[in-house]
Design an enzyme around this catalytic site. Structure first.
Site, PDB file in Angstrom:
ATOM      1  N   ARG A  89       0.703  -1.197  -0.061  1.00 39.93           N
ATOM      2  CA  ARG A  89      -0.058  -0.133   0.003  1.00 39.93           C
ATOM      3  C   ARG A  89       0.807   1.327   0.118  1.00 39.93           C
ATOM      4  NH1 ARG A  89      -3.515  -0.567   4.544  1.00 39.93           N
ATOM      5  NH2 ARG A  89      -4.703  -1.964   3.348  1.00 39.93           N
ATOM      6  N   ARG A 158      -2.037   6.126   9.914  1.00 42.11           N
ATOM      7  CA  ARG A 158      -2.202   5.752   8.530  1.00 42.11           C
ATOM      8  C   ARG A 158      -2.244   6.823   7.715  1.00 42.11           C
ATOM      9  NH1 ARG A 158      -4.403   0.475   8.380  1.00 42.11           N
ATOM     10  NH2 ARG A 158      -3.513  -0.966  10.084  1.00 42.11           N
ATOM     11  N   LYS A 221      -4.083   0.979  14.854  1.00 46.25           N
ATOM     12  CA  LYS A 221      -3.902   2.005  13.930  1.00 46.25           C
ATOM     13  C   LYS A 221      -4.656   3.452  14.285  1.00 46.25           C
ATOM     14  CE  LYS A 221      -8.073  -0.168  11.642  1.00 46.25           C
ATOM     15  NZ  LYS A 221      -8.320  -1.256  10.511  1.00 46.25           N
ATOM     16  N   LYS A 223      -6.242   6.645  12.448  1.00 46.58           N
ATOM     17  CA  LYS A 223      -6.590   7.349  11.249  1.00 46.58           C
ATOM     18  C   LYS A 223      -7.037   8.967  11.013  1.00 46.58           C
ATOM     19  CE  LYS A 223      -8.073   3.002   9.322  1.00 46.58           C
ATOM     20  NZ  LYS A 223      -9.261   1.999   8.440  1.00 46.58           N
ATOM     21  N   CYS A 437     -14.734  -3.308  -0.521  1.00 48.28           N
ATOM     22  CA  CYS A 437     -13.307  -3.720  -0.074  1.00 48.28           C
ATOM     23  C   CYS A 437     -12.968  -4.911  -1.057  1.00 48.28           C
ATOM     24  CB  CYS A 437     -13.186  -4.039   1.380  1.00 48.28           C
ATOM     25  SG  CYS A 437     -13.772  -5.815   1.735  1.00 48.28           S
ATOM     26  N   CYS A 443      -7.406 -11.068   0.726  1.00 48.23           N
ATOM     27  CA  CYS A 443      -7.490 -10.515   2.181  1.00 48.23           C
ATOM     28  C   CYS A 443      -7.793 -11.883   3.145  1.00 48.23           C
ATOM     29  CB  CYS A 443      -8.415  -9.575   2.301  1.00 48.23           C
ATOM     30  SG  CYS A 443      -8.503  -8.978   3.790  1.00 48.23           S
ATOM     31  N   CYS A 482     -15.820  -8.741   5.548  1.00 46.39           N
ATOM     32  CA  CYS A 482     -15.682  -9.029   6.749  1.00 46.39           C
ATOM     33  C   CYS A 482     -16.255  -7.923   7.721  1.00 46.39           C
ATOM     34  CB  CYS A 482     -14.420  -9.554   7.381  1.00 46.39           C
ATOM     35  SG  CYS A 482     -13.204  -8.048   7.652  1.00 46.39           S
ATOM     36  N   CYS A 486     -13.612  -1.954   6.241  1.00 44.06           N
ATOM     37  CA  CYS A 486     -12.730  -1.367   5.370  1.00 44.06           C
ATOM     38  C   CYS A 486     -13.333  -0.119   4.321  1.00 44.06           C
ATOM     39  CB  CYS A 486     -11.704  -1.784   4.534  1.00 44.06           C
ATOM     40  SG  CYS A 486     -10.586  -2.851   5.565  1.00 44.06           S
TER      41      CYS A 486
END
Length: 572
Positions: A89, A158, A221, A223, A437, A443, A482, A486
């Site tokens: 990424r 991120r 994480k 954001k 996603c 994934c 899931c 995302c």
């Protein structure tokens, strides 16, 4: 606060290290994200990085180890190791990319990424299908055009997002520059990245190698995003830290600050939930960096480092109380927040086709379904990049804006687009407001299809919309493979999260502007039930809606779903 105090407070010293989570111990022992990654890359016996700890550490470098799940069972039967490959990424603050950078990304995707690139829901690129021996060539190739993958994943800040809607461009240059400045400021300072991927020699280290993060970085994480009203295209309320631009007669004045947003949840853990960020006040432009440091420091110091499911900033706020957290932030800023300024959002979608901004430049937004740039689209946009004199902007809805086009260059760009794809704009309204996603087959967290399945599901939903006369009604729909969210499904008017192959939770009632969570209407159901529910509710919407009423608002008013006022009540 001294530098040494900052370092020491980056780990919960009230608890012995051995009582913290395994990930905390792993980070502490990683030698500032070095681990044994360099050694693992040399192992030619396997397509993977052998150390499980190194697999986790590589996320801080913007890399996920994955395998082809379509082949997993067959390879297991043949007693072969999984078909390992990697996702890389890119760090791309605000989604802004030059033509030279686009051409380099295109070149690397063709050479090492299976002739494909993916635009993410956080305005950046992902390479998929990357083999271990291609990791360094991609990262070094990115470096040639001043791009990197630092902190694109991992327990750190991120990639920083920024509104790119051309209709909100009066202050875009200022806000985009601030997003870039914040991104460069908050990334880890360790030299591990340069040593492992660029081959730089290690210089003498010290305990000040990470003056902010320390040895254990963030609990999870973090954001950050910048929004420019009236567009909420980045879904600012889904950010741990959001800055909402406030302009005045003399230009950009500063930002309203929202904190504590986050989408992730776990189906079998009712104590986990999505949360929308809370408005805490206003900061002028010259205090944005100080504010970002202060907010992150509070989460760094008080976030849960024993239970990772409970480690996001949203839980720290709900546990400690918003007023307490705000006071802690103000203490670190050494100044209180000012009162929030008035603002309003009218959309979180993209403006398609050509738009012109007051500077006389033109901006062409292209639909990229689910963000997947296949070879056909790569060819088209490579030709555009070879002649384009402006920039490209990636949107949080997985689309591309050819930005900053001069009037005399428009015909040439249109000609390129039509030559490659005569139907380049032939997308229904529902598809223009849909994101998904990656999910299967790459994934490792996916429980169900998302990107590969949503276009087929939309075929059926389009039939329902046409039958009820709703073809031109903008309705947001997001799908995730899931519950981690995302694609930000929990603020969509129609949200779907994977539970098992072919099975999803169905949510309705999110806010069209990204200002309200939705609510579950069916759990763990297949396509037939999903379409039955949508046929019924969309039919009612067509018959009973009020003028100008969005579908999510109608679902609440009609009692189809309850209004979720706070994230901690999402699972009630």
């Amino acid at each position: 606060m001294t530098e040494q105090t900052i370092i020491d407070r980056s780990r919960d010293l009230s608890q012995p290290l051995e009582r913290l989570s395994a990930d905390e111990r792993m980070k502490d022992a990683s030698d500032y994200l070095r681990g044994t990654i360099a050694e693992g890359l040399l192992d030619q016996i396997t397509g993977s990085v052998p150390s499980a700890d190194d697999v986790k550490l590589m996320k801080f470098h913007g890399i996920y180890q994955q395998d082809d799940r379509d082949l997993r069972d067959e390879r297991r039967r043949q007693k072969l190791e999984p078909a390992y490959q990697f996702m890389i990424r890119v760090r791309l603050p605000g989604g802004v990319c030059s033509p030279a950078q686009w051409l380099k990304l295109d070149e690397l995707a063709r050479a090492h990424g299976g002739d494909t690139l993916r635009i993410t829901t956080r305005q950046t690129f992902q390479f998929h299908w990357v083999l271990k021996n291609s990791l360094r060539p991609i990262i070094q190739g990115l470096h040639d055009t001043l791009l990197d993958t630092v902190a694109a994943c991992g327990d750190d800040s991120r990639g920083v997002m920024c509104t790119v809607d051309p209709q909100s461009s009066q202050f875009h240059a200022q806000v985009a520059a601030m997003a870039k400045r914040v991104s460069d400021h908050v990334i880890p300072k360790t030299r591990a990245y340069h040593e492992i991927w660029y081959g730089n020699e290690r210089v003498a280290g010290s305990d000040s190698e990470e003056p902010f993060y320390g040895r254990t970085y963030m609990p999870r994480k973090f954001k950050i995003g910048f929004a420019l009203p009236p567009s909420n295209d980045i879904d600012v309320y889904a950010q741990d830290l959001g800055f909402i631009a406030i302009g005045g007669a003399d230009g950009l004045e500063g930002f309203n600050v929202v904190i504590g947003g986050g989408m992730g949840r776990t189906d079998q853990a009712p104590e986990t939930y999505p949360r929308l960020a809370s408005l805490v006040g206003f900061v002028p432009i010259d205090r944005v960096i100080v504010c970002a440091d202060a907010v992150m420091a509070v989460q760094r110091d008080y976030g849960d480092r024993k239970e990772r499911l409970h480690a996001r900033f949203k839980y720290t706020i709900d546990d400690k109380g918003l007023d307490w957290i705000k006071a802690q932030i103000e203490d670190r800023m050494r100044a209180p927040f000012e009162d929030a300024k008035p603002f309003s959002f009218t959309s979180n979608g993209d403006s398609f086709g050509w738009n012109m901004t007051p500077d006389g430049r033109h901006h062409r937004t292209l639909v990229i379904e689910n963000g997947r740039l296949d070879l056909k689209l790569l060819d088209m946009l490579r030709d555009v990049a070879r002649t384009h004199r402006g920039t490209f902007r990636l949107t949080a809805n997985q689309n591309v804006i050819i930005a900053g086009v001069r009037s005399e260059d428009r015909p040439a760009i249109d000609a390129i687009l039509v030559e490659h794809m005569p139907d380049v704009d032939d997308f229904s309204v529902i598809r223009r407001n849909a994101i998904a996603c990656v999910a299967l087959p790459t994934c490792g967290l996916a429980m169900a299809e998302s990107e590969r399945y949503l276009p087929t599901l939309l075929d059926r939903i389009e039939e329902i919309l046409k039958r009820h006369g709703l073809d031109d009604e903008p309705i947001t729909i997001r799908m995730s493979g899931c519950p981690n969210g995302c694609s930000r499904p929990y603020i969509a008017e129609i949200g779907l999260t994977g539970r098992a192959p072919g099975k999803y939770n169905l949510y309705l009632g999110g806010g069209f502007h990204g200002e309200r969570l939705n609510s579950m209407v069916r759990e763990n159901v297949g396509e037939a039930v999903i379409l039955e529910v949508l046929d019924d509710t969309l039919g009612r919407y067509a018959r009973e809606r009020e003028p100008g009423e969005h579908f999510g608002d109608f679902a609440i008013r009609a009692g189809i779903v309850r209004a979720v006022t706070e994230g901690r009540f999402f699972n009630d």
